[in-house]
Structure formats: structure tokens, C-alpha cells
Design an enzyme around this catalytic site. Structure first.
Site, PDB file in Angstrom:
ATOM      1  N   THR A  27       0.846  -1.193   0.000  1.00 38.96           N
ATOM      2  CA  THR A  27       0.000   0.000   0.000  1.00 38.96           C
ATOM      3  C   THR A  27       0.876   1.234   0.000  1.00 38.96           C
ATOM      4  OG1 THR A  27      -1.575   1.348   1.251  1.00 38.96           O
ATOM      5  CG2 THR A  27      -0.254  -0.191   2.522  1.00 38.96           C
ATOM      6  N   ILE A  28       0.588   2.158  -0.884  1.00 34.90           N
ATOM      7  CA  ILE A  28       1.377   3.391  -0.915  1.00 34.90           C
ATOM      8  C   ILE A  28       1.078   4.267   0.292  1.00 34.90           C
ATOM      9  CG2 ILE A  28       1.507   3.368  -3.428  1.00 34.90           C
ATOM     10  CD1 ILE A  28      -0.474   5.814  -3.322  1.00 34.90           C
ATOM     11  N   ASP A  29      -0.049   4.032   0.959  1.00 33.05           N
ATOM     12  CA  ASP A  29      -0.404   4.836   2.132  1.00 33.05           C
ATOM     13  C   ASP A  29       0.480   4.532   3.338  1.00 33.05           C
ATOM     14  OD1 ASP A  29      -2.412   6.039   0.716  1.00 33.05           O
ATOM     15  OD2 ASP A  29      -4.032   4.858   1.572  1.00 33.05           O
ATOM     16  N   TYR A 186      -3.879   9.043  -9.392  1.00 30.87           N
ATOM     17  CA  TYR A 186      -3.320   7.703  -9.560  1.00 30.87           C
ATOM     18  C   TYR A 186      -1.858   7.711  -9.989  1.00 30.87           C
ATOM     19  CZ  TYR A 186      -7.822   5.291  -9.153  1.00 30.87           C
ATOM     20  OH  TYR A 186      -8.994   4.770  -8.688  1.00 30.87           O
ATOM     21  N   ARG A 189       0.921   6.566  -7.628  1.00 35.85           N
ATOM     22  CA  ARG A 189       1.053   5.177  -7.193  1.00 35.85           C
ATOM     23  C   ARG A 189       1.421   4.230  -8.334  1.00 35.85           C
ATOM     24  NH1 ARG A 189      -5.094   3.224  -5.650  1.00 35.85           N
ATOM     25  NH2 ARG A 189      -5.869   2.866  -7.756  1.00 35.85           N
TER      26      ARG A 189
END
Length: 275
Positions: A27-29, A186, A189
Site C-alpha cells: 500500500t502506498i499509504d 493515480y 502510485r
């Protein structure tokens, strides 16, 4: 995805079906609990840092206010990565707003005015998940209409609404003429132009470790990246219920006391990951 793997493992157990369920983090978060960081985040953070480095130079050449909205509904790690773009004391982003702190519109405008009066320009990084003291998204307060996803959450990514609305507030309230806003969406990511070599290597190693655990661990779980030493990592397997449905947010030690910047501790944490 960790919650989905957990549900599948529970259903398999209830049916006495022999199924090994291993969750592979991504997850990029960077919001998975029990992980030092997650695959995807370092490369996305590298993109954000480079994008702000360029935006800062552009803003210095053509002064005004530049604001960019970065992904992160509950965790501000990716927005905070914008700070790694700074080289000199007057470099942007000059203000960073994270979902870990409540957002007040009047204070925001005062912050922008103070920086603009001092430097003649201002670069701002804003998390899509900024909210007021009651937890209501700022985007929902400023916009007349916003989409809602399948879970009932206000659609924050990809609309460009928050950046446009905050820019309008700056123009109207502060009377600054040159104000520009972006929403990375987007592209942050999935951009192939700046992949972190550290991230690339660890993503493959996490997948390999998941296969090894599936064959040899004798239990279900979620692979976790644990930092060891100055910078090296180990891969552990933690229980699915320790990860599923939980969200990690930025530690207080990473956020400056004024709430609009990050600390050197965050820089020390992130720098080895960028490659």
C-alpha cells in the site's frame, strides 16, 4: 486486502478446509500496522519528493501559491514525503497538512499569508484526508456535491475538488492572483519513471518470503517488514487479526509541534527507503 485474507481464512477454518492464507503487504499509504513500511510506499514517496522538488523550482521562478493534494485518507506518510524535496531553508513545501492533525480553514489561510508575506511565494502539500476537529472531511465542507464510494466514504481521490476549493479560498480571501492547484491522483502510485530500488528489491523479497511461510510456517499470517540496524530489514509473519481492519497513522514523533511540518526523525526514517 488483509481483511479479505482474514475472512477467507476464517471461512476455510469453519469449513475444515485445508487452506493456507498468507497476506502480502502492499500500500502506498504505508498504513499497515506492525510494519516499518510497506511495499509501494517508498516508490510513491520518491515520486512525491521529486514532484515537489520540481514544483518548488517552478514556484521560485514564477512566484505565487502552489498547492498539491496527495493521497492519504487517514495516514499522512505520503504527503509528508514532500518534505524530502527540500535542500535550502526557503525551499518548499513551506506548509504540510496531514490527516493526523485537525484542519482549520482560517488558520490555514493565516499560515499561507504569513509564508507569502515573508517569501513572496508559498508551496503547500495537503493530504486528501484533511478533516476538521469533528472528523468531517474538509472536501465535504467546501464542495456542494461529492461522490461517495461503496463504503459510504466521501470520494477524495482523483476528483481535483479539494485542490480547486482550497485555491479558491486563497484567491478570494487573501487576494493572491497567481494560485495553482494540482491533484496527483493515480499517477503517484503507478509512475514508472522513479521507482525506488530499495522498494523494488523488498517487494520481491516479501513475495518470496510469503511463499516460504506458506510452505513452512504451518499457520496463516501477514508478512511484515521490520527494520534492523541503520538500514536493513527482516521479514516476520504476524497474525492476520493483528493487521486486518486496522490502520497505522504517522507517529507523533514524525510531526512537528506546529502541525504544518515534519521532524528530522521522519527524514531519517524515510531517506533510506527512497533509493
Amino acid at each position: 486486502s488483509s481483511d479479505t485474507v482474514h475472512i477467507v481464512s476464517q471461512q476455510a477454518a469453519a469449513a475444515s478446509y485445508p487452506l493456507r492464507c498468507i497476506h502480502i503487504p502492499k500500500t502506498i499509504d504505508n498504513d499497515l500496522v506492525g510494519n516499518d513500511h510497506t511495499p509501494g510506499f517508498p516508490s510513491a514517496a520518491r515520486f512525491v519528493a521529486q514532484a515537489f522538488a520540481g514544483a518548488n523550482l517552478d514556484n521560485a521562478a514564477l512566484p505565487g501559491v502552489y498547492l498539491a493534494v496527495v493521497m492519504g485518507r487517514h495516514a499522512g506518510f505520503l504527503t509528508a514525503a514532500s518534505a524530502l524535496a527540500r535542500k535550502f531553508v526557503d525551499d518548499g513545501p513551506h506548509l504540510i497538512y496531514l490527516p493526523e492533525r485537525s484542519f482549520d480553514l482560517e488558520r490555514f489561510l493565516a499560515d499561507v499569508k504569513a509564508v507569502y508575506d515573508r517569501l513572496g511565494r508559498c508551496v503547500i502539500a495537503v493530504s486528501e484526508g484533511i478533516h476538521d476537529v469533528g472528523g468531517r472531511p474538509i472536501a465535504a465542507q467546501l464542495a456542494k456535491e461529492l461522490e461517495v464510494d461503496a463504503h459510504g466514504n466521501v470520494q477524495l481521490s482523483g476528483t481535483g475538488a479539494l485542490a480547486d476549493l482550497l485555491c479558491e479560498e486563497i484567491k478570494n480571501k487573501l487576494k493572491i492572483k497567481r494560485v495553482r492547484g494540482d491533484t496527483f491522483g493515480y499517477v503517484q502510485r503507478s509512475f514508472l519513471g522513479c521507482v525506488s530500488d530499495v522498494d523494488q528489491r523488498e517487494a520481491r523479497e516479501v513475495g518470496e518470503k510469503a511463499v516460504q511461510y506458506a510452505f513452512a510456517a504451518g499457520r496463516n499470517g501477514s508478512v511484515a517488514i521490520q527494520r534492523t540496524g541503520t538500514y536493513s530489514v527482516d521479514y516476520t509473519l504476524q497474525p492476520l487479526d493483528a493487521v486486518a481492519g486496522k490502520t497505522r497513522t504517522m507517529e507523533d514523533a514524525f510531526i512537528a509541534p506546529n502541525g504544518t511540518d515534519v521532524t528530522e526523525a521522519f527524514g531519517l526514517y524515510l531517506r533510506p527507503l527512497l533509493g
